[in-house]
Design a protein around this motif. Sequence first.
Motif, short mmCIF file in Angstrom:
data_model
loop_
_atom_site.label_atom_id
_atom_site.label_comp_id
_atom_site.label_asym_id
_atom_site.label_seq_id
_atom_site.Cartn_x
_atom_site.Cartn_y
_atom_site.Cartn_z
N ALA A 27 -28.26 5.52 -3.45
CA ALA A 27 -29.68 5.17 -3.34
C ALA A 27 -29.95 4.45 -2.01
CB ALA A 27 -30.10 4.30 -4.51
N ALA A 28 -29.06 3.54 -1.64
CA ALA A 28 -29.25 2.79 -0.41
C ALA A 28 -28.64 3.51 0.81
CB ALA A 28 -28.62 1.41 -0.53
N ARG A 29 -27.90 4.59 0.52
CA ARG A 29 -27.22 5.36 1.57
C ARG A 29 -26.26 4.48 2.37
NH1 ARG A 29 -29.91 10.48 3.17
NH2 ARG A 29 -28.61 10.16 4.99
N THR A 30 -25.48 3.68 1.63
CA THR A 30 -24.48 2.81 2.25
C THR A 30 -23.15 2.97 1.53
OG1 THR A 30 -25.00 0.94 0.79
CG2 THR A 30 -26.21 1.07 2.88
N ALA A 31 -22.12 2.50 2.18
CA ALA A 31 -20.78 2.46 1.59
C ALA A 31 -20.12 1.17 2.03
CB ALA A 31 -19.96 3.66 2.03
N THR A 32 -19.31 0.63 1.13
CA THR A 32 -18.57 -0.59 1.43
C THR A 32 -17.08 -0.28 1.33
OG1 THR A 32 -20.33 -1.92 0.46
CG2 THR A 32 -18.20 -2.98 0.74
N LEU A 33 -16.34 -0.66 2.37
CA LEU A 33 -14.89 -0.46 2.41
C LEU A 33 -14.22 -1.81 2.21
CD1 LEU A 33 -12.26 1.10 3.07
CD2 LEU A 33 -12.73 0.61 5.49
N ASP A 34 -13.32 -1.87 1.25
CA ASP A 34 -12.55 -3.07 0.98
C ASP A 34 -11.07 -2.72 1.14
OD1 ASP A 34 -11.81 -5.64 0.20
OD2 ASP A 34 -11.85 -5.15 -1.92
N LEU A 35 -10.39 -3.46 2.01
CA LEU A 35 -8.97 -3.21 2.27
C LEU A 35 -8.27 -4.56 2.27
CD1 LEU A 35 -6.99 -0.92 2.97
CD2 LEU A 35 -7.48 -1.35 5.35
N SER A 36 -7.50 -4.81 1.23
CA SER A 36 -6.83 -6.12 1.12
C SER A 36 -5.57 -6.16 1.97
CB SER A 36 -6.49 -6.42 -0.34
OG SER A 36 -5.54 -5.49 -0.80
N VAL A 37 -5.32 -7.33 2.54
CA VAL A 37 -4.13 -7.54 3.36
C VAL A 37 -3.45 -8.82 2.89
CG1 VAL A 37 -3.22 -7.92 5.68
CG2 VAL A 37 -5.19 -6.42 5.35
N ASP A 38 -2.20 -8.69 2.49
CA ASP A 38 -1.38 -9.85 2.16
C ASP A 38 -0.35 -9.96 3.28
OD1 ASP A 38 0.27 -11.81 1.22
OD2 ASP A 38 0.91 -10.73 -0.57
N PRO A 39 -0.57 -10.86 4.23
CA PRO A 39 0.32 -10.90 5.39
C PRO A 39 1.73 -11.37 5.08
CG PRO A 39 -1.20 -12.74 5.48
CD PRO A 39 -1.61 -11.87 4.31
N GLY A 40 1.91 -12.09 3.98
CA GLY A 40 3.24 -12.64 3.71
C GLY A 40 3.52 -13.76 4.70
N SER A 41 4.77 -14.14 4.82
CA SER A 41 5.11 -15.22 5.75
C SER A 41 5.40 -14.67 7.13
CB SER A 41 6.34 -15.99 5.30
OG SER A 41 6.66 -15.82 3.99
N PRO A 42 5.04 -15.45 8.13
CA PRO A 42 5.36 -15.00 9.48
C PRO A 42 6.86 -15.05 9.73
CG PRO A 42 4.44 -17.22 9.53
CD PRO A 42 4.36 -16.74 8.11
N ARG A 43 7.33 -14.17 10.57
CA ARG A 43 8.75 -14.12 10.92
C ARG A 43 8.86 -14.15 12.44
NH1 ARG A 43 9.27 -14.88 6.06
NH2 ARG A 43 10.47 -13.58 4.66
N ARG A 44 9.89 -14.76 12.91
CA ARG A 44 10.16 -14.81 14.34
C ARG A 44 11.59 -14.33 14.55
NH1 ARG A 44 7.85 -18.11 18.68
NH2 ARG A 44 9.40 -18.11 20.32
N TYR A 45 11.73 -13.36 15.41
CA TYR A 45 13.04 -12.79 15.65
C TYR A 45 13.50 -13.15 17.06
CZ TYR A 45 12.19 -10.14 11.46
OH TYR A 45 11.93 -9.79 10.17
N GLY A 46 14.76 -13.35 17.19
CA GLY A 46 15.34 -13.69 18.49
C GLY A 46 15.96 -12.48 19.15
N ARG A 47 16.97 -12.73 19.89
CA ARG A 47 17.67 -11.70 20.66
C ARG A 47 18.35 -10.71 19.72
NH1 ARG A 47 22.95 -11.63 23.27
NH2 ARG A 47 23.43 -13.49 22.08
N ILE A 48 18.35 -9.45 20.08
CA ILE A 48 19.01 -8.42 19.30
C ILE A 48 20.44 -8.26 19.81
CG2 ILE A 48 19.08 -5.95 18.78
CD1 ILE A 48 16.04 -6.01 18.75
N VAL A 49 21.38 -8.25 18.89
CA VAL A 49 22.80 -8.09 19.22
C VAL A 49 23.31 -6.87 18.46
CG1 VAL A 49 25.08 -9.16 19.13
CG2 VAL A 49 23.05 -10.57 19.51
N MET A 50 24.01 -5.99 19.15
CA MET A 50 24.52 -4.77 18.53
C MET A 50 26.03 -4.90 18.33
SD MET A 50 21.87 -2.82 18.23
CE MET A 50 22.62 -1.26 17.90
N ALA A 51 26.48 -4.63 17.10
CA ALA A 51 27.91 -4.65 16.81
C ALA A 51 28.59 -3.38 17.33
CB ALA A 51 28.15 -4.79 15.31
#
Length: 84
Positions: free
Chosen positions: A45-69
């Motif tokens: 009737a109103a010719r509209t649409a609503t988009l809802d997209l939930s985001v759960d970011p979780g905890s932030p992570r910080r990564y250091g140097r990559i080392v290959m075995a």
Amino acid sequence: FGIKPGDPVNADTIVAGEARLKTVVGEEGFPFAKVGDPQIVVDRAARTATLDLSVDPGSPRRYGRIVMANDKLFDAKHVQEIAR
């Protein structure tokens, strides 16, 4: 995200925006973020649409140097370049 108020509802645009959102959230330090399924409510009737997209970011992570075995295939520098 790529979707603005007033844009027409387009499934391809929504899927592409969702993929971009997942990538950006991970690049911002939330690699285990959960992005929900898009929910769209259409008001004909109103010719509209609503988009809802939930985001759960979780905890932030910080990564250091990559080392290959075992660097026979890729060295650590190459893996660092392709890492998120």
